[in-house]
Design a protein around this motif. Sequence first.
Motif, mmCIF file in Angstrom:
data_model
loop_
_atom_site.group_PDB
_atom_site.id
_atom_site.type_symbol
_atom_site.label_atom_id
_atom_site.label_comp_id
_atom_site.label_asym_id
_atom_site.label_seq_id
_atom_site.Cartn_x
_atom_site.Cartn_y
_atom_site.Cartn_z
ATOM 1 N N GLY A 24 0.798 -1.224 0.000
ATOM 2 C CA GLY A 24 0.000 0.000 0.000
ATOM 3 C C GLY A 24 0.828 1.270 0.000
ATOM 4 N N ARG A 25 2.141 1.141 0.056
ATOM 5 C CA ARG A 25 3.022 2.311 0.049
ATOM 6 C C ARG A 25 3.497 2.590 -1.366
ATOM 7 N N PRO A 26 3.844 3.844 -1.679
ATOM 8 C CA PRO A 26 4.330 4.154 -3.027
ATOM 9 C C PRO A 26 5.592 3.359 -3.354
ATOM 10 N N VAL A 27 5.650 2.859 -4.577
ATOM 11 C CA VAL A 27 6.830 2.143 -5.044
ATOM 12 C C VAL A 27 7.932 3.172 -5.272
ATOM 13 N N PRO A 28 9.125 2.956 -4.683
ATOM 14 C CA PRO A 28 10.194 3.938 -4.851
ATOM 15 C C PRO A 28 10.664 3.998 -6.302
ATOM 16 N N LYS A 29 11.082 5.183 -6.716
ATOM 17 C CA LYS A 29 11.625 5.360 -8.049
ATOM 18 C C LYS A 29 13.100 4.994 -8.013
ATOM 19 N N ALA A 30 13.537 4.259 -9.006
ATOM 20 C CA ALA A 30 14.928 3.820 -9.057
ATOM 21 C C ALA A 30 15.864 5.014 -9.228
ATOM 22 N N TYR A 31 16.961 4.987 -8.513
ATOM 23 C CA TYR A 31 18.016 5.997 -8.607
ATOM 24 C C TYR A 31 19.012 5.499 -9.646
ATOM 25 N N LYS A 32 19.064 6.156 -10.771
ATOM 26 C CA LYS A 32 19.977 5.756 -11.845
ATOM 27 C C LYS A 32 21.290 6.502 -11.694
ATOM 28 N N ILE A 33 22.375 5.772 -11.672
ATOM 29 C CA ILE A 33 23.701 6.359 -11.493
ATOM 30 C C ILE A 33 24.314 6.620 -12.867
ATOM 31 N N SER A 34 24.495 7.889 -13.191
ATOM 32 C CA SER A 34 25.132 8.269 -14.457
ATOM 33 C C SER A 34 26.648 8.250 -14.271
ATOM 34 N N GLY A 35 27.365 8.363 -15.367
ATOM 35 C CA GLY A 35 28.826 8.400 -15.299
ATOM 36 C C GLY A 35 29.337 9.563 -14.470
ATOM 37 N N ARG A 36 28.693 10.713 -14.630
ATOM 38 C CA ARG A 36 29.103 11.898 -13.868
ATOM 39 C C ARG A 36 28.827 11.702 -12.373
ATOM 40 N N GLU A 37 27.672 11.125 -12.054
ATOM 41 C CA GLU A 37 27.331 10.859 -10.650
ATOM 42 C C GLU A 37 28.281 9.836 -10.039
ATOM 43 N N ALA A 38 28.663 8.843 -10.811
ATOM 44 C CA ALA A 38 29.532 7.776 -10.305
ATOM 45 C C ALA A 38 30.844 8.336 -9.765
ATOM 46 N N ASP A 39 31.376 9.371 -10.416
ATOM 47 C CA ASP A 39 32.631 9.978 -9.947
ATOM 48 C C ASP A 39 32.463 10.717 -8.629
ATOM 49 N N LYS A 40 31.249 11.203 -8.357
ATOM 50 C CA LYS A 40 31.004 12.004 -7.157
ATOM 51 C C LYS A 40 30.590 11.170 -5.947
ATOM 52 N N ILE A 41 30.029 10.009 -6.188
ATOM 53 C CA ILE A 41 29.463 9.203 -5.098
ATOM 54 C C ILE A 41 30.465 8.890 -3.987
ATOM 55 N N PRO A 42 31.675 8.410 -4.294
ATOM 56 C CA PRO A 42 32.596 8.101 -3.182
ATOM 57 C C PRO A 42 32.881 9.303 -2.285
ATOM 58 N N PHE A 43 32.975 10.477 -2.893
ATOM 59 C CA PHE A 43 33.290 11.678 -2.108
ATOM 60 C C PHE A 43 32.090 12.169 -1.307
ATOM 61 N N ARG A 44 30.888 12.055 -1.884
ATOM 62 C CA ARG A 44 29.683 12.404 -1.115
ATOM 63 C C ARG A 44 29.519 11.470 0.073
ATOM 64 N N MET A 45 29.776 10.194 -0.164
ATOM 65 C CA MET A 45 29.655 9.220 0.927
ATOM 66 C C MET A 45 30.720 9.485 1.992
ATOM 67 N N LEU A 46 31.940 9.742 1.572
ATOM 68 C CA LEU A 46 33.012 10.042 2.522
ATOM 69 C C LEU A 46 32.675 11.286 3.342
ATOM 70 N N ASP A 47 32.238 12.338 2.687
ATOM 71 C CA ASP A 47 31.876 13.573 3.397
ATOM 72 C C ASP A 47 30.739 13.325 4.380
ATOM 73 N N SER A 48 29.761 12.545 3.978
ATOM 74 C CA SER A 48 28.611 12.261 4.852
ATOM 75 C C SER A 48 29.023 11.428 6.055
ATOM 76 N N VAL A 49 29.826 10.397 5.811
ATOM 77 C CA VAL A 49 30.295 9.546 6.920
ATOM 78 C C VAL A 49 31.143 10.383 7.873
ATOM 79 N N ASN A 50 32.021 11.216 7.337
ATOM 80 C CA ASN A 50 32.866 12.034 8.204
ATOM 81 C C ASN A 50 32.059 13.073 8.980
ATOM 82 N N ALA A 51 30.990 13.587 8.401
ATOM 83 C CA ALA A 51 30.121 14.517 9.134
ATOM 84 C C ALA A 51 29.453 13.797 10.303
ATOM 85 N N LEU A 52 28.984 12.590 10.068
ATOM 86 C CA LEU A 52 28.368 11.804 11.149
ATOM 87 C C LEU A 52 29.389 11.465 12.234
#
Length: 169
Positions: free
Chosen positions: A29-57
Amino acid sequence: MIRLFTLLLVAVMALSACQPAAPTLGADGRPVPKAYKISGREADKIPFRMLDSVNALRGASSLAPIQLDPQLTAAAATHSRDMQVQNRPWHFGSDGSSPVDRVRRAGFSGKLVGEVISETYESELETLGAWMAQPDTRRIIMSPEARMMGISWFQENNGKIWWTMVLGD
């Protein structure tokens, strides 16, 4: 009169087409989530976004920051692909390897702190949020011993993402 009625009907139909579509609902009964598609440009940024987020936590809890490690990232990439091949999220490789085996094979000489995994259609930040909501995966991410991190994923054509984060000392 018929001409006016026709114009009014066309206008109403045009306006009704502007309404947002109702979300597709899943079996729960809940909305089906929309898939997050990882583009080539996004792929380069993901490790750094994750690192920054983990370090902030970690910083908010007065823990030392961590840094990306290429060997841990290689171990994470190998396991993400292997989970997809096995079609199940678990910590053992199709060859019976453990997280310790994989980081050693990748050339990491430090101590393994832990591995967190996920099978999802969500972004890296949504996945990190889910990991932080669970005591066992939160304990690994927030381990005071962690100094290095590897993060990788494998995305299927249907959008499903197999995430792996490996932390080491």
